[in-house]
Design a protein around this motif. Structure first.
Motif, PDB file in Angstrom:
ATOM      1  N   PHE A  86       0.947  -1.184   0.192  1.00 22.08           N
ATOM      2  CA  PHE A  86      -0.032   0.210  -0.045  1.00 22.08           C
ATOM      3  C   PHE A  86       0.924   1.291  -0.052  1.00 22.08           C
ATOM      4  N   ALA A  90       1.253   4.205  -3.005  1.00 26.83           N
ATOM      5  CA  ALA A  90       1.091   5.628  -2.679  1.00 26.83           C
ATOM      6  C   ALA A  90       2.331   6.312  -2.935  1.00 26.83           C
ATOM      7  N   PHE A 141       0.402   3.162   7.066  1.00 29.89           N
ATOM      8  CA  PHE A 141      -0.821   3.554   6.388  1.00 29.89           C
ATOM      9  C   PHE A 141      -1.007   5.164   6.281  1.00 29.89           C
ATOM     10  N   PHE A 142      -0.595   5.767   7.451  1.00 32.49           N
ATOM     11  CA  PHE A 142      -1.017   7.125   7.257  1.00 32.49           C
ATOM     12  C   PHE A 142       0.212   7.958   6.351  1.00 32.49           C
ATOM     13  N   ALA A 144       1.249   6.618   3.711  1.00 32.26           N
ATOM     14  CA  ALA A 144       0.440   6.491   2.127  1.00 32.26           C
ATOM     15  C   ALA A 144      -0.670   7.281   1.954  1.00 32.26           C
ATOM     16  N   SER A 145      -1.383   7.324   3.200  1.00 30.07           N
ATOM     17  CA  SER A 145      -2.744   8.116   2.850  1.00 30.07           C
ATOM     18  C   SER A 145      -2.446   9.650   2.605  1.00 30.07           C
ATOM     19  N   LEU A 148      -1.478  10.064  -1.024  1.00 32.09           N
ATOM     20  CA  LEU A 148      -2.719   9.832  -1.773  1.00 32.09           C
ATOM     21  C   LEU A 148      -3.485  11.229  -1.960  1.00 32.09           C
ATOM     22  N   ILE A 149      -3.930  11.819  -0.653  1.00 31.49           N
ATOM     23  CA  ILE A 149      -4.527  12.803  -0.523  1.00 31.49           C
ATOM     24  C   ILE A 149      -3.886  14.002  -1.173  1.00 31.49           C
ATOM     25  N   ASN A 168      -9.069   7.183  -4.021  1.00 33.55           N
ATOM     26  CA  ASN A 168      -8.588   7.303  -2.481  1.00 33.55           C
ATOM     27  C   ASN A 168      -9.917   6.988  -1.585  1.00 33.55           C
ATOM     28  N   ILE A 172      -8.605   4.077   0.648  1.00 30.65           N
ATOM     29  CA  ILE A 172      -8.144   4.466   2.229  1.00 30.65           C
ATOM     30  C   ILE A 172      -9.101   4.184   3.075  1.00 30.65           C
ATOM     31  N   VAL A 173     -10.330   4.238   2.948  1.00 28.78           N
ATOM     32  CA  VAL A 173     -11.158   3.865   4.009  1.00 28.78           C
ATOM     33  C   VAL A 173     -11.435   2.561   4.238  1.00 28.78           C
ATOM     34  N   PHE A 176      -8.245   1.143   6.044  1.00 30.26           N
ATOM     35  CA  PHE A 176      -8.368   1.596   7.328  1.00 30.26           C
ATOM     36  C   PHE A 176      -9.035   0.586   8.393  1.00 30.26           C
TER      37      PHE A 176
END
Length: 469
Positions: A86, A90, A141-142, A144-145, A148-149, A168, A172-173, A176
């Motif tokens: 993941f 990203a 995870f954070f 990568a998020s 992407l954002i 996204n 992402i959701v 998570f």
């Protein structure tokens, strides 16, 4: 259930991969799905195969041990590989990172999974330290998020931006929730919460299909909508040609008899009859003019292509409309990349730009701002024409490209302007996208494929200017 979920996740991975297998981010997105399916492969072996084939496997202990090892390995790869793939998806999706940085992070990111490989017993019992796992999994995870954002926030190409939004949302959701159920719950000794991931994946899969059909995620709806509009335009063109021929023949008869009546009235001094005949002649000519205008806007477009400065075409269109913008006190703001050369039919494209600008001007009867931008995105040369007018309602926005649909009340408007613009863009292998909000104005995007674009260097530009002088 395990087999169904495994097939669903891997089918999703194949679906993503086949959208564009040459792109590195797509390959890492697909890898995320395949690695994530490892957990269900492990569950399928432990809860179905080993139990259903218990008697057979008892006679073949080596096969049983091999299946157990495969199960533990699949589970280990899933739990350590999912955050890594993941993150790599990203990183390779980001345009703010250099190639060297991406390679460095790709190598550096392997350290935690390799550490887990060194300290984690895998066979016969897989035993993670989930406090250590949480310490690096959630930062991955954070991070990568965040990337992407940020990629979505910085994107200017409307088509790509829409795609990024749904990407996204649909990655992402769900991830998570998956991370919470796999890692978060296990630090609290809840080792069964991961089973709820089946619901997360099933809902994610259904939503991806729904979004693909409704909003054009991964281009699916775009192709369906394009075919519908293309067939409508072809049918209209054929129909108008038939009607045009019929109307011209009948109007010709009307004109002939009206002209004879006009001459008779003049010879016999009958002013009222002469006036009636004049009205008939004017009406006949008006009908011919209307049919000709409709046929002109639906005619087949033949390109006469040249490589021209895209900014120059826009500047010419704006200059020609200066009397209209000055009369309505409209401020024109431009942001044009002067380096971009576009292979196009300049006459047709100038007509499209004029049409879009006139629509924007007519939407700002009490003044406003006409903002025109020209820039190069990752996939397209983009021209955006934005106004600060009343905007278009959601119901009308879905129909504005339909031939003969118009929000204008003028009797001289046939609702063919945007259809014609779409037709010209189609001939250029391009796209026309609209974005509007009532009270906030409308933006029309012209998206030309990158293969039609050349970027002039400063040296080439200087030589061109010297030649012109």
């Amino acid at each position: 259930m395990m087999l169904f979920m495994l097939c669903t996740i891997w089918a999703l991975g194949l679906f993503v991969l086949f959208t564009d297998p040459r792109r590195t981010p797509i390959r890492w997105a697909s890898a995320t799905a395949f690695v994530g399916g490892g957990g269900y492969l492990s569950g399928l072996i432990d809860e179905h195969i080993l139990i259903a084939w218990a008697d057979t496997l008892a006679a073949h202990p080596d096969l049983e041990q091999g299946l157990v090892l495969l199960s533990r390995t699949a589970s280990f790869l899933c739990q350590t590989g999912l955050p890594y793939t993941f993150l790599l998806f990203a990183i390779h999706s980001s345009e703010s990172l250099s190639a060297k940085t991406k390679t460095f992070v790709q190598i550096l990111g392997l350290i935690p999974p390799l550490v887990m490989l060194a300290i984690t017993p895998i066979y016969p019992v897989l035993s993670f330290n989930y406090w250590i796992m949480v310490a690096w999994v959630f930062p991955y995870f954070f991070a990568a998020s965040f990337l992407l954002i940020g990629r979505y926030r910085d994107e200017r190409d409307p088509l790509v931006k829409k795609n990024l939004f749904y990407t996204n949302l649909l990655i992402i959701v769900p991830l998570f929730l998956v991370f919470l159920l796999i890692y978060g719950m296990r630090i609290h000794n809840n080792y069964e919460a991961w089973r709820y991931n089946g619901w997360v994946v099933a809902i994610q899969f259904i939503v991806i299909i729904a979004v693909s059909l409704k909003y054009g995620f991964l281009g699916v709806r775009l192709r369906v909508e394009k075919r519908r509009l293309d067939s409508t335009l072809r049918a209209l063109t054929s129909g108008v040609q038939i009607i045009n021929h019929t109307v011209k023949n009948e109007v010709g008869k009307i004109s002939l008899y009206a002209d004879r009546i006009h001459d008779y009235a003049e010879q016999h001094n009958q002013p009222e009859l002469k006036e009636d005949a004049t009205v008939l002649l004017q009406s006949a000519q008006h009908m011919l003019n209307m049919v000709d205008r409709i046929q002109t806007q639906l005619r087949d477009v033949n390109l006469r292509e040249q490589s021209v400065p895209a900014a120059g075409l826009i500047t010419e269109a704006i200059h020609a409309l200066r009397p209209f913008t000055a009369k309505q006190q409209i401020e024109v703001v431009t942001e044009l990349d002067e380096r971009l050369q576009l292979l196009c039919d300049p006459a047709l494209l100038r007509e499209v730009l004029t049409n879009l600008c006139m629509n924007a001007i007519e939407a700002m009867k009490t003044g406003g701002v006409l903002n025109i931008q020209l820039f190069l995105s990752k996939k397209h040369l983009v021209v955006s024409v934005a106004d600060t007018g009343a905007g278009i309602s959601r119901e009308n926005l879905a129909r504005v490209l339909d031939p003969f649909f118009s929000t204008k009340k003028s009797g001289t408007n046939f609702g063919l302007g945007l259809s014609y613009c779409y037709h010209v863009m189609q001939k250029h292998q391009g796209l026309l996208e609209l974005s509007s909000e009532p009270g906030a104005g409308t933006t029309v995007f012209l998206l030309f494929p990158k293969k039609r674009v050349a970027v002039r260097t400063s040296t080439a530009r200087s030589e061109s200017e010297e030649t012109n002088r």
